[in-house]
Design a protein around this motif. Structure first.
Motif, PDB file in Angstrom:
ATOM      1  N   HIS A 108       0.812  -1.220   0.000  1.00  0.00           N
ATOM      2  CA  HIS A 108       0.000   0.000   0.000  1.00  0.00           C
ATOM      3  C   HIS A 108       0.845   1.270   0.000  1.00  0.00           C
ATOM      4  CE1 HIS A 108      -3.200  -2.812   0.775  1.00  0.00           C
ATOM      5  NE2 HIS A 108      -2.693  -3.139   1.958  1.00  0.00           N
ATOM      6  N   ALA A 109       2.081   1.166  -0.469  1.00  0.00           N
ATOM      7  CA  ALA A 109       2.870   2.390  -0.650  1.00  0.00           C
ATOM      8  C   ALA A 109       2.412   3.045  -1.971  1.00  0.00           C
ATOM      9  CB  ALA A 109       4.351   2.057  -0.721  1.00  0.00           C
ATOM     10  N   PHE A 110       2.110   4.326  -1.959  1.00  0.00           N
ATOM     11  CA  PHE A 110       2.385   5.218  -0.826  1.00  0.00           C
ATOM     12  C   PHE A 110       1.064   5.719  -0.246  1.00  0.00           C
ATOM     13  CE2 PHE A 110       6.139   5.327  -3.456  1.00  0.00           C
ATOM     14  CZ  PHE A 110       7.140   5.132  -2.522  1.00  0.00           C
TER      15      PHE A 110
ATOM     16  N   ASP B  13       4.709  11.021   1.223  1.00  0.00           N
ATOM     17  CA  ASP B  13       5.519   9.803   1.318  1.00  0.00           C
ATOM     18  C   ASP B  13       6.142   9.460  -0.033  1.00  0.00           C
ATOM     19  OD1 ASP B  13       4.895   9.596   3.966  1.00  0.00           O
ATOM     20  OD2 ASP B  13       3.712   7.764   3.795  1.00  0.00           O
ATOM     21  N   LYS B  14       5.352   9.606  -1.075  1.00  0.00           N
ATOM     22  CA  LYS B  14       5.870   9.310  -2.415  1.00  0.00           C
ATOM     23  C   LYS B  14       6.987  10.282  -2.785  1.00  0.00           C
ATOM     24  CE  LYS B  14       4.473   8.555  -7.206  1.00  0.00           C
ATOM     25  NZ  LYS B  14       3.336   8.494  -8.162  1.00  0.00           N
ATOM     26  N   GLU B  15       6.785  11.541  -2.457  1.00  0.00           N
ATOM     27  CA  GLU B  15       7.816  12.543  -2.742  1.00  0.00           C
ATOM     28  C   GLU B  15       9.092  12.236  -1.973  1.00  0.00           C
ATOM     29  OE1 GLU B  15       8.602  17.372  -2.409  1.00  0.00           O
ATOM     30  OE2 GLU B  15       6.637  16.533  -1.905  1.00  0.00           O
ATOM     31  N   ALA B  16       8.949  11.832  -0.701  1.00  0.00           N
ATOM     32  CA  ALA B  16      10.124  11.500   0.110  1.00  0.00           C
ATOM     33  C   ALA B  16      10.894  10.345  -0.510  1.00  0.00           C
ATOM     34  CB  ALA B  16       9.692  11.154   1.531  1.00  0.00           C
TER      35      ALA B  16
ATOM     36  N   LEU C  14      10.640   9.742   4.910  1.00  0.00           N
ATOM     37  CA  LEU C  14      10.131   8.460   5.385  1.00  0.00           C
ATOM     38  C   LEU C  14      10.961   8.062   6.602  1.00  0.00           C
ATOM     39  CD1 LEU C  14       9.619   6.620   1.984  1.00  0.00           C
ATOM     40  CD2 LEU C  14       7.819   7.227   3.600  1.00  0.00           C
ATOM     41  N   VAL C  15      10.291   7.686   7.676  1.00  0.00           N
ATOM     42  CA  VAL C  15      10.969   7.426   8.937  1.00  0.00           C
ATOM     43  C   VAL C  15      11.189   5.926   9.114  1.00  0.00           C
ATOM     44  CG1 VAL C  15      10.833   7.615  11.446  1.00  0.00           C
ATOM     45  CG2 VAL C  15      10.020   9.497   9.995  1.00  0.00           C
ATOM     46  N   VAL C  16      12.457   5.546   9.269  1.00  0.00           N
ATOM     47  CA  VAL C  16      12.839   4.160   9.525  1.00  0.00           C
ATOM     48  C   VAL C  16      13.006   3.983  11.032  1.00  0.00           C
ATOM     49  CG1 VAL C  16      14.655   2.442   9.220  1.00  0.00           C
ATOM     50  CG2 VAL C  16      13.942   3.851   7.288  1.00  0.00           C
TER      51      VAL C  16
ATOM     52  N   GLY D 226       4.251   3.951   9.889  1.00  0.00           N
ATOM     53  CA  GLY D 226       2.975   4.102   9.196  1.00  0.00           C
ATOM     54  C   GLY D 226       2.643   2.978   8.250  1.00  0.00           C
ATOM     55  N   TYR D 227       3.540   1.997   8.086  1.00  0.00           N
ATOM     56  CA  TYR D 227       3.310   0.893   7.164  1.00  0.00           C
ATOM     57  C   TYR D 227       3.386  -0.435   7.907  1.00  0.00           C
ATOM     58  CZ  TYR D 227       3.678   4.298   3.429  1.00  0.00           C
ATOM     59  OH  TYR D 227       3.458   5.375   2.620  1.00  0.00           O
ATOM     60  N   GLY D 228       2.491  -1.347   7.538  1.00  0.00           N
ATOM     61  CA  GLY D 228       2.403  -2.622   8.232  1.00  0.00           C
ATOM     62  C   GLY D 228       3.380  -3.666   7.742  1.00  0.00           C
ATOM     63  N   THR D 229       3.984  -3.471   6.585  1.00  0.00           N
ATOM     64  CA  THR D 229       4.983  -4.393   6.054  1.00  0.00           C
ATOM     65  C   THR D 229       6.265  -3.619   5.774  1.00  0.00           C
ATOM     66  OG1 THR D 229       4.198  -4.060   3.791  1.00  0.00           O
ATOM     67  CG2 THR D 229       3.247  -5.913   5.026  1.00  0.00           C
ATOM     68  N   PRO D 230       7.418  -4.296   5.761  1.00  0.00           N
ATOM     69  CA  PRO D 230       8.685  -3.568   5.627  1.00  0.00           C
ATOM     70  C   PRO D 230       9.000  -3.160   4.191  1.00  0.00           C
ATOM     71  CG  PRO D 230       9.098  -5.909   5.819  1.00  0.00           C
ATOM     72  CD  PRO D 230       7.612  -5.737   6.011  1.00  0.00           C
TER      73      PRO D 230
END
Length: 301
Positions: free
Chosen positions: A78-80, A85-88, A142-144, A172-176
């Motif tokens: 489900h990115a982005f 987020d897409k811009e980042a 995007l925060v890691v 913010g994302y459920g998968t890596p």
């Protein structure tokens, strides 16, 4: 006579070298390598490239190596979520807000479905993060928050393979986000040189491979052309050891035309799956580079 489209494309692609009449800088088989391609010469050039590569040391080295034919980064599901987020991601602007594994770099193994394997040096988590975060300016990020070592499946020049990958947790994302943890092998030196110093509308280098079908029966490439023509054409020559693609420009303009280089996707259907045959560009005499939105795969740098 060089058409207006070819003149403009040469100006855009090889401005520093000029757009004079090209000459052969390499050959295969029994003649001079084709020189500046003409109406009947593109197929001859493709056969020269195939003859130079088939059974060569370069082809053997290529088959022994790890040459990805897909993006080294696989996005989370489900990115982005947002345009920011897409811009980042496009800016390659990541921020680390957690701890990464600190173990020293090890060896990692590429495994193919037929049982073949290749062991290569593996980058550590921080080095993997560094390949993602290349922008130091202001803007969305995007925060890691962490990472762990896992494996992912990747299309390669030798078919699908499973490879080590760093799995980065993105806030913010459920998968890596998966980043392949191995560097591609260096491309071998080609046994044949380019067809000419500069392209022409009847033989033009391809930009990159965009996608290989899962069954290997088709390849999508990016091909260049001008503003005032009917777009690019890509012909294919298949042998037992290679697939040679010849790019050209359909119905190029003879008149005035804007100085615009356009890039178009072209899908080529193959008579049989690509397998481990070398995918070659007739103009350059080299493997067609795989690329991402950030540029060519490091195999061709």
């Amino acid at each position: 006579m060089r058409t207006r489209t070819a003149q403009l494309l040469c100006l855009i692609a090889v401005l520093a070298a000029g757009c004079g009449q090209g000459h052969s800088s390499g050959g295969g088989g029994g003649d001079d390598g084709g020189g500046q391609a003409g109406n009947g010469d593109a197929d001859r050039r493709a056969r020269q490239v195939a003859a130079a590569w088939d059974g060569s040391d370069a082809a053997e080295a290529w088959r022994r190596g790890f040459h990805p034919m897909a993006d080294l980064v696989q996005l989370p599901d489900h990115a982005f979520r947002t345009a920011a987020d897409k811009e980042a991601y496009q800016m390659q602007n990541f921020a680390l807000r957690g701890r990464l594994p600190t173990a020293a770099a090890q060896k990692g193994t590429v495994k193919w479905g037929d049982g073949r394997a290749l062991t290569l040096p593996m980058m550590d988590a921080r080095e993997g993060f560094g390949t993602l975060d290349r922008y130091s300016g202001e803007g969305p990020e995007l925060v890691v928050t962490g990472a762990r070592l896992g494996r992912t499946e990747l299309a390669t020049s030798r078919g699908p393979a499973t490879v080590p990958a760093w799995l980065f947790t993105i806030r913010g994302y459920g998968t890596p986000l998966e980043r392949v943890a191995l560097a591609p092998s260096e491309a071998p030196e080609s046994p044949i040189g380019p067809a000419a110093e500069v392209p022409s509308d009847v033989l033009w280098p391809l930009e990159q491979v965009k996608e290989t079908a899962q069954d290997g029966r088709s390849v999508t490439v990016l091909a260049g052309h001008g503003e005032c023509d009917d777009g690019p054409a890509v012909d294919v020559l298949e042998t037992g050891g290679s697939v040679v693609l010849s790019g050209s420009i359909r119905n190029p303009s003879e008149g005035d035309c804007p100085d615009v280089l356009k890039i178009t996707k072209v899908t080529v259907t193959l008579a049989r799956p690509l397998g481990d045959r070398v995918l070659l560009d007739a103009f350059t005499g080299r493997p067609v580079p795989y690329g991402t939105e950030f540029g060519r795969n490091p195999s061709w740098d």
